[in-house]
Design an enzyme around this catalytic site. Structure first.
Site, PDB file in Angstrom:
ATOM      1  N   CYS A   2     105.985 -19.767 -77.328  1.00  0.00           N
ATOM      2  CA  CYS A   2     106.553 -19.976 -78.645  1.00  0.00           C
ATOM      3  C   CYS A   2     105.487 -19.674 -79.691  1.00  0.00           C
ATOM      4  CB  CYS A   2     107.068 -21.388 -78.884  1.00  0.00           C
ATOM      5  SG  CYS A   2     108.389 -21.862 -77.789  1.00  0.00           S
ATOM      6  N   ARG A  27     104.414 -14.193 -77.822  1.00  0.00           N
ATOM      7  CA  ARG A  27     104.383 -15.555 -77.297  1.00  0.00           C
ATOM      8  C   ARG A  27     105.758 -16.029 -76.815  1.00  0.00           C
ATOM      9  NH1 ARG A  27      99.776 -18.213 -78.940  1.00  0.00           N
ATOM     10  NH2 ARG A  27     100.793 -20.201 -78.573  1.00  0.00           N
ATOM     11  N   TRP A  74     110.051 -19.210 -76.602  1.00  0.00           N
ATOM     12  CA  TRP A  74     110.080 -18.977 -75.154  1.00  0.00           C
ATOM     13  C   TRP A  74     110.681 -20.241 -74.580  1.00  0.00           C
ATOM     14  CZ3 TRP A  74     108.109 -21.063 -70.594  1.00  0.00           C
ATOM     15  CH2 TRP A  74     108.161 -20.231 -69.472  1.00  0.00           C
ATOM     16  N   ASN A 100     105.818 -25.738 -80.883  1.00  0.00           N
ATOM     17  CA  ASN A 100     105.363 -25.025 -79.688  1.00  0.00           C
ATOM     18  C   ASN A 100     104.752 -26.065 -78.757  1.00  0.00           C
ATOM     19  OD1 ASN A 100     102.348 -23.089 -79.079  1.00  0.00           O
ATOM     20  ND2 ASN A 100     104.098 -23.330 -77.764  1.00  0.00           N
ATOM     21  N   GLY A 101     105.288 -26.174 -77.545  1.00  0.00           N
ATOM     22  CA  GLY A 101     104.760 -27.159 -76.599  1.00  0.00           C
ATOM     23  C   GLY A 101     105.906 -27.829 -75.872  1.00  0.00           C
ATOM     24  N   GLU A 487      96.293  -6.813 -58.857  1.00  0.00           N
ATOM     25  CA  GLU A 487      96.534  -6.581 -60.286  1.00  0.00           C
ATOM     26  C   GLU A 487      97.488  -5.395 -60.475  1.00  0.00           C
ATOM     27  OE1 GLU A 487      96.226  -8.174 -62.878  1.00  0.00           O
ATOM     28  OE2 GLU A 487      96.272  -6.708 -64.486  1.00  0.00           O
ATOM     29  N   LYS A 491     101.035  -5.741 -62.363  1.00  0.00           N
ATOM     30  CA  LYS A 491     101.392  -4.916 -63.532  1.00  0.00           C
ATOM     31  C   LYS A 491     102.756  -4.283 -63.323  1.00  0.00           C
ATOM     32  CE  LYS A 491      99.354  -6.020 -65.715  1.00  0.00           C
ATOM     33  NZ  LYS A 491      98.398  -6.968 -66.151  1.00  0.00           N
ATOM     34  N   GLU A 494     105.643  -7.003 -63.353  1.00  0.00           N
ATOM     35  CA  GLU A 494     105.828  -7.632 -64.674  1.00  0.00           C
ATOM     36  C   GLU A 494     106.653  -6.760 -65.610  1.00  0.00           C
ATOM     37  OE1 GLU A 494     102.193 -10.011 -66.350  1.00  0.00           O
ATOM     38  OE2 GLU A 494     101.505  -7.973 -65.995  1.00  0.00           O
ATOM     39  N   HIS A 510      99.830  -7.609 -40.582  1.00  0.00           N
ATOM     40  CA  HIS A 510     100.300  -8.961 -40.265  1.00  0.00           C
ATOM     41  C   HIS A 510     101.572  -9.309 -41.047  1.00  0.00           C
ATOM     42  CE1 HIS A 510      96.699  -9.625 -37.956  1.00  0.00           C
ATOM     43  NE2 HIS A 510      95.970  -9.231 -38.987  1.00  0.00           N
ATOM     44  N   LYS A 609     102.879 -14.040 -73.320  1.00  0.00           N
ATOM     45  CA  LYS A 609     101.471 -13.742 -73.143  1.00  0.00           C
ATOM     46  C   LYS A 609     100.631 -14.998 -73.068  1.00  0.00           C
ATOM     47  CE  LYS A 609      98.125 -10.462 -74.411  1.00  0.00           C
ATOM     48  NZ  LYS A 609      98.257  -9.887 -73.069  1.00  0.00           N
TER      49      LYS A 609
HETATM   50  C1  G6P Z   1     100.586 -15.061 -68.737  1.00  0.00           C
HETATM   51  C2  G6P Z   1     100.437 -13.614 -69.139  1.00  0.00           C
HETATM   52  C3  G6P Z   1      99.445 -12.919 -68.213  1.00  0.00           C
HETATM   53  C4  G6P Z   1      98.127 -13.686 -68.195  1.00  0.00           C
HETATM   54  C5  G6P Z   1      98.331 -15.150 -67.823  1.00  0.00           C
HETATM   55  C6  G6P Z   1      97.064 -15.957 -68.018  1.00  0.00           C
HETATM   56  O1  G6P Z   1     101.236 -15.138 -67.521  1.00  0.00           O
HETATM   57  O2  G6P Z   1     101.675 -12.948 -69.106  1.00  0.00           O
HETATM   58  O3  G6P Z   1      99.217 -11.595 -68.658  1.00  0.00           O
HETATM   59  O4  G6P Z   1      97.278 -13.083 -67.261  1.00  0.00           O
HETATM   60  O5  G6P Z   1      99.318 -15.724 -68.666  1.00  0.00           O
HETATM   61  O6  G6P Z   1      96.723 -15.943 -69.373  1.00  0.00           O
HETATM   62  P1  G6P Z   1      95.277 -16.163 -69.946  1.00  0.00           P
HETATM   63  O7  G6P Z   1      95.432 -16.078 -71.434  1.00  0.00           O
HETATM   64  O8  G6P Z   1      94.845 -17.520 -69.495  1.00  0.00           O
HETATM   65  O9  G6P Z   1      94.397 -15.102 -69.397  1.00  0.00           O
END
Ligand code: G6P
Length: 614
Positions: A2, A27, A74, A100-101, A487, A491, A494, A510, A609
C-alpha cells in the site's frame, strides 16, 4: 504494501496526489482512492484497479481542494473492490483515513465499536481506526491529534496513517509504526506526506522520516509538530534528499524494468565507486568500518532476507566463505523470526533488503538485536527503516528501483557483498596480493562487461520469442550460479506467470528430471569454471530426455554451445563474479517473454515491491 500520499498547502491537492500515487503504485495496485477537503466537506473518490482507473472515474467529479489524502492498495483484509478501497471514512463522512499496514486486533476493536452503534461499510482492518478516532473525539473532547494518539494506543499491529477531518480544515495528522512515512516540508508553508520520498522529490528536498510510534501534525498555522505515543514532544530531524527526479521516470524505455536492466553498468559502478581501487590495492566499506574486527572474529555471519534479496545473500555466502573463509548462513527472514534461532553475541546478523522496509526482515533484525547480536543492514533506500534499525550498514546506491521485479537492486546487492567478501579476505589475509589485485581489477571491469551483454538484447529477444508460450521452465546452475538460477526462475514466474523452478544442476536428477520432455526449456548457467564439466554432464542428461537447452556460456565456448538449442554468450570473468554477469541475460529473457505474453512487467499481478506486512 500500500502506498499513501497526502498534501496540505496552497496548491491544488488532487494532481499532487494522483502523481504521487502513480509513483507509489509499485507498492500495490489493487485499488486507489482519494479524499479531498473542499468547503468543509470531504469528497471521496475510490475505485478498484489502477490509479489510472481512479483518474478516469474521478473526471466527472469536483476534484478541487487544497488538502487531501490518497492511497494505492495491496489488499490484505477484504477483496480488492471499490468499498474496501481507502480512504475510509467515519459514519458522518467528516473524518477520512488512509493506512498502510495491518491492525492485528481489529476484530476485537470492531466488536466493541459495533456494540457502541458503529456500522462498518468495508471488510478492512483499517476502518476500525477511523471509527475509533471518531468515538474518542466525541467522548473525550480532545483535539484530532490527541484522538489519533489515544486510538493508536489501543491498536496492535503496523501502521502508517494519515487522517483528515472537516472539523480541522487546516491540518493533517499522521503516524507510523513499522510502516514507513516521510514528511516533506515544502517551500510555500506546505507539506507532503508519503510512504517514500518519490512523490515528494519534485516539490522539496527537505524531509523528515518519522520514527516508530511518532504522531505528526502538519498545520498551515503551526507547521510541523511531532509527539510520540507517550505524548512526549519530539524535535523533527530534517534531512536533505539525494534522489534525482530523472531516476523516477522511464527515460525513453517502454518499461521501468527494461530501463533498470539497462542501467546496470552504471548502478554497479555507482555501487563500488569510492570503495575500490585495484591499482592502489584497497577495498573499503565506510559504513562497516567500525565492525570489521567483529566481522572477522565473528562466530558466524547470519544473513537474513526475503525474495530476490535472499538470492543475493546466497551468492554472498559463496563469496564470503570462499574468499574470506568466514562461516556464513543464509536464512529467510520470515522463518528466522519465528523459529527461535540460536543467536549469540559473537554472531553478526546481516539483513539485506532493497526497500529497507520488508516487515519480516525488520522483525528478524529486532529478534537478532534482542538476542544480543550486532546487526548490519544492506539496503538501497537511504533513511529506510532497516537503515535506522541496524547498528551499521552499507547502501547499495543503485538508485530508485520502480519495476516490481528487482533487477539492478539485485546486482548492486551482489556487488556490495563482493566488496565485503574482498574487504574481509584482505584483512584476514586469506587472499594473496595477486589474487586480490586480479579480483578487484576484474570487478572494476564488470560494468563494461555488463554493457556488452546488453548488446545481445536482440538475440535474447529472439530466444524469448521461441519460448514465450512455455508453461514450465527449469533453471540450473552450480556453485554461485545456483542462486543465479533461482533468481532467473523467480524473474520469469513473477512477471510472465510461467511456472519456473531453479535447481542446483546436480539435484535435477532427484526430481525435476521427471518433468523434462521436448516441451521443457531448461536454462543452464554453464560458464567456464570449476564445475564446468559437471554442468556439461547435467546438460547431457537433459538432452537424453529431449529437453531444450538454453545455455549461458562464456565467450568462445565450444562444448556447451554444441549441446545447446540456443546459447547466450557472456564475457569471460573470474568465477566469483559470474553471478553479476550471468544474471543479466536471464533478466532480459524474462522481460521479453513477459512482454510477448502481454503481461504488465512493471506491476505483475498480486505482487508488490515493498512488503510491509508479514
Ligand atoms: C517483494 C518484491 C521482491 C523483493 C522482496 C524482498 O517480494 O516483489 O522483488 O525481492 O519483496 O524485498 P526487499 O525490499 O526486502 O529486498
Amino acid at each position: 504494501m500500500c502506498g499513501i500520499v497526502a498534501y496540505i498547502g496552497n496548491k491544488e491537492a488532487y494532481p499532487i496526489l494522483i502523481k504521487g500515487l502513480q509513483r507509489l503504485e509499485y507498492r500495490g495496485y489493487d485499488s486507489a482512492g482519494v479524499a479531498l477537503l473542499k468547503d468543509n466537506h470531504v469528497n471521496l473518490y475510490k475505485k478498484q484497479g489502477k490509479v489510472s482507473d481512479l483518474e478516469n472515474y474521478a473526471k466527472q467529479f469536483d476534484t478541487s481542494g487544497k488538502i487531501g489524502i490518497g492511497h494505492t492498495r495491496w489488499a490484505t483484509h477484504g477483496l480488492p473492490n471499490d468499498i474496501n478501497s481507502h480512504p475510509h471514512t467515519s459514519m458522518d463522512g467528516k473524518i477520512a483515513i488512509i493506512h498502510n499496514g495491518i491492525i492485528e486486533n481489529y476484530d476485537s476493536i470492531k466488536e466493541q465499536l459495533i456494540s457502541r452503534g458503529y456500522e462498518f461499510k468495508s471488510q478492512t482492518d483499517t476502518e476500525v481506526i477511523v471509527h475509533l478516532i471518531d468515538d474518542i473525539l466525541k467522548k473525550e473532547g480532545v483535539d484530532l491529534a490527541e484522538a489519533v494518539r489515544l486510538a493508536l494506543m489501543s491498536v496492535i499491529g503496523a501502521y502508517a496513517i494519515v487522517v483528515l477531518s472537516s472539523d480541522y480544515p487546516d491540518q493533517l495528522v499522521c503516524a507510523r509504526k513499522s510502516s514507513p512515512l516521510v514528511v516533506g516540508i515544502g517551500q510555500e508553508n506546505d507539506f507532503y506526506l508519503a510512504s517514500d520520498a518519490t512523490p515528494i522529490i519534485e516539490y522539496t528536498k527537505q524531509v523528515v522520516y518519522l520514527n516508530d510510534e511518532e504522531i505528526a501534525t502538519v498545520s498551515l498555522k503551526e507547521g510541523l509538530k511531532i509527539i510520540n505515543i507517550k505524548n512526549q514532544e519530539k524535535s523533527p530531524y530534517v534531512q536533505e534528499l539525494e534522489m534525482q527526479i530523472e531516476s523516477l521516470e522511464k527515460g525513453g524505455f517502454e518499461h521501468f524494468m527494461l530501463k533498470e536492466i539497462f542501467e546496470q553498468p552504471r548502478s554497479i559502478r555507482d555501487c563500488f565507486r569510492g570503495r575500490l581501487n585495484s591499482e592502489e590495492g584497497w577495498v573499503q566499506l565506510g559504513g562497516l568500518k567500525d565492525y570489521e574486527q567483529r566481522l572477522i572474529h565473528a562466530n558466524r555471519l547470519v544473513m537474513v532476507a526475503c525474495g530476490t534479496s535472499w538470492h543475493a545473500c546466497q551468492v554472498g555466502e559463496y563469496l564470503i566463505e570462499d574468499l574470506a573463509r568466514i562461516n556464513v548462513e543464509v536464512e529467510y527472514a520470515s522463518e528466522f523470526r519465528y523459529r527461535n534461532p540460536i543467536i549469540n553475541e559473537n554472531d553478526i546478523v546481516i539483513a539485506l533488503t532493497q526497500s529497507g522496509e520488508t516487515a519480516d526482515t525488520l522483525a528478524a533484525i529486532e529478534l537478532a538485536k534482542q538476542k544480543g547480536a550486532k546487526v548490519l543492514g544492506i539496503t538501497n533506500v537511504v533513511g529506510s527503516s532497516v537503515s535506522r534499525a541496524t547498528h551499521a550498514g552499507s547502501y547499495t546506491h543503485a538508485g530508485p528501483e520502480i519495476g516490481v521485479a528487482s533487477t539492478k537492486a539485485f546486482t548492486a546487492q551482489v556487488t556490495v557483498l563482493t566488496l565485503m567478501a574482498l574487504r574481509l579476505a584482505h584483512i584476514r589475509g586469506t587472499l594473496s596480493r595477486s589474487e586480490f589485485h586480479q579480483l578487484t581489477a576484474e570487478l572494476e571491469r564488470i560494468p563494461d562487461k555488463v554493457q556488452r551483454i546488453l548488446e545481445s538484447n536482440d538475440k535474447i529477444k529472439e530466444i524469448a520469442h521461441i519460448y514465450h508460450q512455455a508453461t514450465n521452465a527449469l533453471y540450473l546452475g552450480r556453485g554461485s550460479s545456483f542462486p543465479v538460477a533461482l533468481e532467473g526462475a523467480l524473474k520469469l514466474k513473477e512477471i510472465s506467470y510461467i511456472h519456473a523452478e531453479g535447481y542446483p544442476a546436480a539435484e535435477m536428477k532427484h526430481g525435476p528430471i521427471a518433468l523434462i520432455d521436448e516441451e521443457m526449456p531448461v536454462f543452464v548457467i554453464a560458464t567456464k569454471g570449476t564445475s564446468y564439466e559437471k554442468v556439461v554432464s547435467n546438460i547431457q542428461e537433459v538432452k537424453a530426455r529431449k529437453g531444450k537447452i538454453i545455455s549461458i556460456v562464456t565467450e568462445g565456448d565450444v562444448q556447451v554451445k554444441e549441446l545447446s538449442d540456443h546459447y547466450i554468450e557472456i564475457p569471460e570473468t573470474d568465477e566469483h563474479l559470474v553471478p553479476l554477469l550471468a544474471t543479466i541475460p536471464l533478466q532480459i529473457l524474462s522481460y521479453h517473454i513477459a512482454v510477448m505474453r502481454g503481461c504488465n512487467v512493471d506491476q505483475p499481478r498480486n505482487l508488490a515491491k515493498s512488503v510491509t506486512v508479514e
